[in-house]
Design a protein around this motif. Structure first.
Motif, mmCIF file in Angstrom:
data_model
loop_
_atom_site.group_PDB
_atom_site.id
_atom_site.type_symbol
_atom_site.label_atom_id
_atom_site.label_comp_id
_atom_site.label_asym_id
_atom_site.label_seq_id
_atom_site.Cartn_x
_atom_site.Cartn_y
_atom_site.Cartn_z
ATOM 1 N N MET A 190 0.569 -30.858 8.924
ATOM 2 C CA MET A 190 0.457 -29.652 9.730
ATOM 3 C C MET A 190 1.762 -28.872 9.678
ATOM 4 S SD MET A 190 -1.442 -31.074 13.190
ATOM 5 C CE MET A 190 -0.272 -32.437 13.401
ATOM 6 N N LEU A 191 1.638 -27.557 9.741
ATOM 7 C CA LEU A 191 2.795 -26.671 9.826
ATOM 8 C C LEU A 191 2.735 -25.951 11.165
ATOM 9 C CD1 LEU A 191 5.280 -25.199 8.633
ATOM 10 C CD2 LEU A 191 3.666 -23.540 7.657
ATOM 11 N N LEU A 192 3.818 -26.026 11.907
ATOM 12 C CA LEU A 192 3.913 -25.402 13.228
ATOM 13 C C LEU A 192 4.919 -24.264 13.165
ATOM 14 C CD1 LEU A 192 2.739 -25.840 16.085
ATOM 15 C CD2 LEU A 192 4.735 -27.288 16.574
ATOM 16 N N LEU A 193 4.528 -23.100 13.692
ATOM 17 C CA LEU A 193 5.373 -21.914 13.652
ATOM 18 C C LEU A 193 5.620 -21.404 15.069
ATOM 19 C CD1 LEU A 193 3.561 -19.993 10.754
ATOM 20 C CD2 LEU A 193 5.479 -21.594 10.566
ATOM 21 N N ALA A 194 6.894 -21.318 15.455
ATOM 22 C CA ALA A 194 7.296 -20.754 16.739
ATOM 23 C C ALA A 194 7.625 -19.285 16.518
ATOM 24 C CB ALA A 194 8.498 -21.511 17.302
ATOM 25 N N ARG A 195 6.836 -18.401 17.113
ATOM 26 C CA ARG A 195 6.910 -16.977 16.792
ATOM 27 C C ARG A 195 7.520 -16.148 17.923
ATOM 28 N NH1 ARG A 195 0.910 -15.882 14.373
ATOM 29 N NH2 ARG A 195 1.364 -13.868 15.389
ATOM 30 N N GLU A 196 8.126 -15.037 17.538
ATOM 31 C CA GLU A 196 8.769 -14.131 18.480
ATOM 32 C C GLU A 196 7.755 -13.401 19.363
ATOM 33 O OE1 GLU A 196 12.012 -12.207 20.314
ATOM 34 O OE2 GLU A 196 12.005 -13.886 18.910
ATOM 35 N N ASP A 197 6.518 -13.267 18.900
ATOM 36 C CA ASP A 197 5.505 -12.515 19.648
ATOM 37 C C ASP A 197 4.763 -13.373 20.670
ATOM 38 O OD1 ASP A 197 4.056 -14.074 17.934
ATOM 39 O OD2 ASP A 197 2.931 -12.440 17.003
ATOM 40 N N LYS A 198 5.413 -14.443 21.150
ATOM 41 C CA LYS A 198 4.887 -15.332 22.189
ATOM 42 C C LYS A 198 3.765 -16.245 21.694
ATOM 43 C CE LYS A 198 5.802 -11.985 25.912
ATOM 44 N NZ LYS A 198 5.250 -11.339 27.129
ATOM 45 N N LYS A 199 3.608 -16.368 20.386
ATOM 46 C CA LYS A 199 2.525 -17.173 19.832
ATOM 47 C C LYS A 199 3.061 -18.409 19.130
ATOM 48 C CE LYS A 199 -0.542 -13.194 19.251
ATOM 49 N NZ LYS A 199 -1.245 -12.333 18.286
ATOM 50 N N LEU A 200 2.355 -19.492 19.327
ATOM 51 C CA LEU A 200 2.635 -20.751 18.631
ATOM 52 C C LEU A 200 1.459 -20.997 17.692
ATOM 53 C CD1 LEU A 200 4.563 -23.256 18.472
ATOM 54 C CD2 LEU A 200 3.002 -24.350 20.100
ATOM 55 N N GLN A 201 1.735 -21.049 16.413
ATOM 56 C CA GLN A 201 0.687 -21.119 15.409
ATOM 57 C C GLN A 201 0.748 -22.444 14.670
ATOM 58 O OE1 GLN A 201 0.883 -17.881 12.626
ATOM 59 N NE2 GLN A 201 -0.828 -18.610 11.379
ATOM 60 N N CYS A 202 -0.419 -23.060 14.460
ATOM 61 C CA CYS A 202 -0.502 -24.302 13.701
ATOM 62 C C CYS A 202 -1.529 -24.117 12.588
ATOM 63 C CB CYS A 202 -0.906 -25.458 14.612
ATOM 64 S SG CYS A 202 -0.953 -27.067 13.777
ATOM 65 N N LEU A 203 -1.194 -24.572 11.381
ATOM 66 C CA LEU A 203 -2.099 -24.481 10.255
ATOM 67 C C LEU A 203 -1.921 -25.688 9.343
ATOM 68 C CD1 LEU A 203 -0.674 -22.051 7.599
ATOM 69 C CD2 LEU A 203 0.420 -22.260 9.808
ATOM 70 N N GLY A 204 -2.919 -25.915 8.498
ATOM 71 C CA GLY A 204 -2.814 -26.968 7.512
ATOM 72 C C GLY A 204 -1.828 -26.576 6.439
ATOM 73 N N LEU A 205 -0.875 -27.427 6.137
ATOM 74 C CA LEU A 205 0.170 -27.066 5.180
ATOM 75 C C LEU A 205 -0.413 -26.867 3.787
ATOM 76 C CD1 LEU A 205 3.130 -26.611 4.533
ATOM 77 C CD2 LEU A 205 3.431 -29.087 4.336
ATOM 78 N N GLN A 206 -1.309 -27.740 3.379
ATOM 79 C CA GLN A 206 -1.902 -27.588 2.051
ATOM 80 C C GLN A 206 -3.063 -26.598 2.063
ATOM 81 O OE1 GLN A 206 -4.497 -30.653 -0.097
ATOM 82 N NE2 GLN A 206 -2.518 -30.917 -1.120
ATOM 83 N N SER A 207 -3.896 -26.643 3.090
ATOM 84 C CA SER A 207 -5.080 -25.790 3.124
ATOM 85 C C SER A 207 -4.772 -24.344 3.477
ATOM 86 C CB SER A 207 -6.093 -26.345 4.132
ATOM 87 O OG SER A 207 -5.606 -26.204 5.459
ATOM 88 N N ARG A 208 -3.667 -24.104 4.209
ATOM 89 C CA ARG A 208 -3.327 -22.778 4.742
ATOM 90 C C ARG A 208 -4.346 -22.309 5.768
ATOM 91 N NH1 ARG A 208 -0.325 -24.631 0.367
ATOM 92 N NH2 ARG A 208 0.567 -22.952 -0.886
ATOM 93 N N GLN A 209 -5.215 -23.198 6.222
ATOM 94 C CA GLN A 209 -6.252 -22.824 7.178
ATOM 95 C C GLN A 209 -5.736 -22.984 8.610
ATOM 96 O OE1 GLN A 209 -9.189 -21.480 6.229
ATOM 97 N NE2 GLN A 209 -8.319 -21.617 4.166
ATOM 98 N N PRO A 210 -6.146 -22.083 9.517
ATOM 99 C CA PRO A 210 -5.673 -22.167 10.911
ATOM 100 C C PRO A 210 -6.205 -23.388 11.630
ATOM 101 C CG PRO A 210 -7.373 -20.487 10.697
ATOM 102 C CD PRO A 210 -7.048 -20.934 9.307
#
Length: 329
Positions: A190-210
Motif C-alpha cells: 500500500m502507498l499512503l499519501l499525506a496531502r496538503e488539501d486535508k486528504k489522506l489517500q491510500c492506493l495499491g502501489l502496484q495496481s495504482r487503484q484507490p
C-alpha cells in the motif's frame, strides 16, 4: 473517539546526551534528518552491529560526509537498507542518490515540477517513491535512473508518503496494465499519501487503484503504517488519526495533545512516537493507558525521531540531536 493523551498516566524521560555542533540554529535546516539518518546508519545496519556505540559515535562525529549538489533546501533524506547509499529530495525538484562512503552523487532523478517533500524506499531499494509539491507521487527505477510512472496526481502538495505491506484481507485492486519488469517488490504493498488539501489517500502501489480517501481536520503532514491494516496520520492542527484500512470511514481514534502541527510519526513497540511543532515529543502505548514525554526541546519544533533498542534520538530546529535512554515501558 478523541482523547487528550496527557490526561492519562505518564512519565517524563530526560535527555541522556546532547550532540552539539551538528547544525546551526536556523528557521529551516539545510536537512532536518541527515544526522538522525546517519545515526541509523551507524547503529542499525547489520554490517556494523558489532561496533561499540562509542566507536560508532566517534565515526559519526569525526568522519561526516557532506553531500553537496542540491540547489536549494533539502527536505528529506534516508538510507537505503544497505546503509551505504543515501536518498535525498530537495526543493530543486530533484531526487539524488549518494554514496555514503565517498559522498559522491551517483544518480539524479528529474521529472517533478515542484520541491520533493518526502520519500519512501520499496523493499531493498530497487525502486523508490517520492511525493512532491507538484501534487504527484512517482515511482522510480534506481538501476536505470528513470521514472516508472506517476502513482497519483492529487492537485495538492504531498507532504508525506509511506509504503507498507497490506494485510491479506485488503483488496488492492488489479493494475490496468502489466507492471514493468523493473518494478520490484511493489506487489501486495500500500502507498499512503499525506496531502496538503486535508486528504489522506491510500492506493495499491502496484495496481495504482484507490483503497480509500479520508478527509481530516487540516492539512496532513506525515503518515506511517503500524501494521498491515492500521495506520497513523498527523495534521497541521495537532490531530493524530488512527485508521483501520479495512473500515476507513471513521477513525479508530483521534489523539490530540495540542494545536501544534504534528511533524513526525514513528511506529514503536506496541505504540508510536510523535513529535510536534511546539517542541513536544511523546510515546503513546497502543491502548493509550500510558504516555511517556521526552523533554528538552523547549518550544523548537522536533522534526524527526529515530530509535535504537532502548534509545531514542530527536532532531530539532535548535540544531541539536538529543538522545534519550528508556527503561522498560
Amino acid at each position: 473517539m478523541k482523547c487528550d493523551v496527557f490526561g492519562k498516566t505518564g512519565t517524563r524521560v530526560h535527555i541522556q546526551y546532547v550532540f552539539r555542533s551538528t547544525h546551526c540554529r536556523s528557521e529551516k535546516l539545510v536537512d532536518k534528518t541527515d544526522y538522525i539518518e546517519a545515526i541509523h546508519f551507524l547503529l542499525f545496519e547489520e554490517n556494523i552491529k558489532g561496533w561499540t556505540r562509542e566507536l560508532a559515535w566517534n565515526f559519526l562525529l569525526f568522519f561526516q560526509r557532506v553531500l553537496e549538489g542540491h540547489v536549494f533546501d533539502v527536505n528529506c533524506c534516508r538510507f537505503f537498507p544497505s546503509g551505504l547509499v543515501v536518498l535525498s529530495g530537495g526543493m530543486d525538484a530533484q531526487l539524488k542518490i549518494w554514496s555514503a562512503e565517498d559522498a559522491s552523487c551517483v544518480v539524479t532523478f528529474k521529472g517533478h515540477k515542484g520541491g520533493i517533500l518526502d520519500t519512501a524506499i520499496v523493499d531493498r531499494g530497487r525502486n523508490v517513491v517520492s511525493g512532491s509539491r507538484d501534487g504527484t507521487a512517482r515511482l522510480w527505477d534506481c538501476g536505470r535512473s528513470a521514472c516508472l510512472g506517476v502513482l497519483a496526481d492529487c492537485g495538492s502538495s504531498i507532504n508525506g508518503v509511506a509504503v507498507g505491506a497490506a494485510d491479506n484481507s485488503i483488496n488492492l485492486g488489479s493494475p490496468e496494465q502489466m507492471p514493468s519488469e523493473r518494478e520490484v517488490g511493489t506487489e501486495a504493498k500500500m502507498l499512503l499519501l499525506a496531502r496538503e488539501d486535508k486528504k489522506l489517500q491510500c492506493l495499491g502501489l502496484q495496481s495504482r487503484q484507490p483503497v480509500f480517501l479520508f478527509i481530516g481536520s487540516d492539512a496532513f503532514n506525515c503518515c506511517t503504517f503500524l501494521s498491515g491494516f492500521l495506520l497513523l496520520a498527523g495534521t497541521q492542527d495537532g490531530n493524530i488519526y488512527q485508521l483501520d484500512v479495512r473500515s476507513p470511514g471513521a477513525p479508530v481514534q483521534v489523539i490530540h495533545r495540542s494545536g501544534a502541527p504534528v511533524l513526525s510519526l514513528l511506529s514503536f513497540r506496541d505504540g508510536f512516537i510523535a513529535s510536534q511543532g511546539d517542541g513536544s515529543c511523546f510515546i503513546v502505548q497502543q491502548d493509550l493507558d500510558y504516555v511517556t514525554e521526552l523533554t528538552g526541546a523547549d518550544c523548537d519544533p522536533v522534526y524527526k525521531v529515530a530509535t535504537w533498542e532502548k534509545q531514542i534520538y530527536t532532531c530539532c530546529r535548535d540544531g541539536l540531536v538529543r538522545r534519550y535512554q528508556l527503561s522498560d515501558l
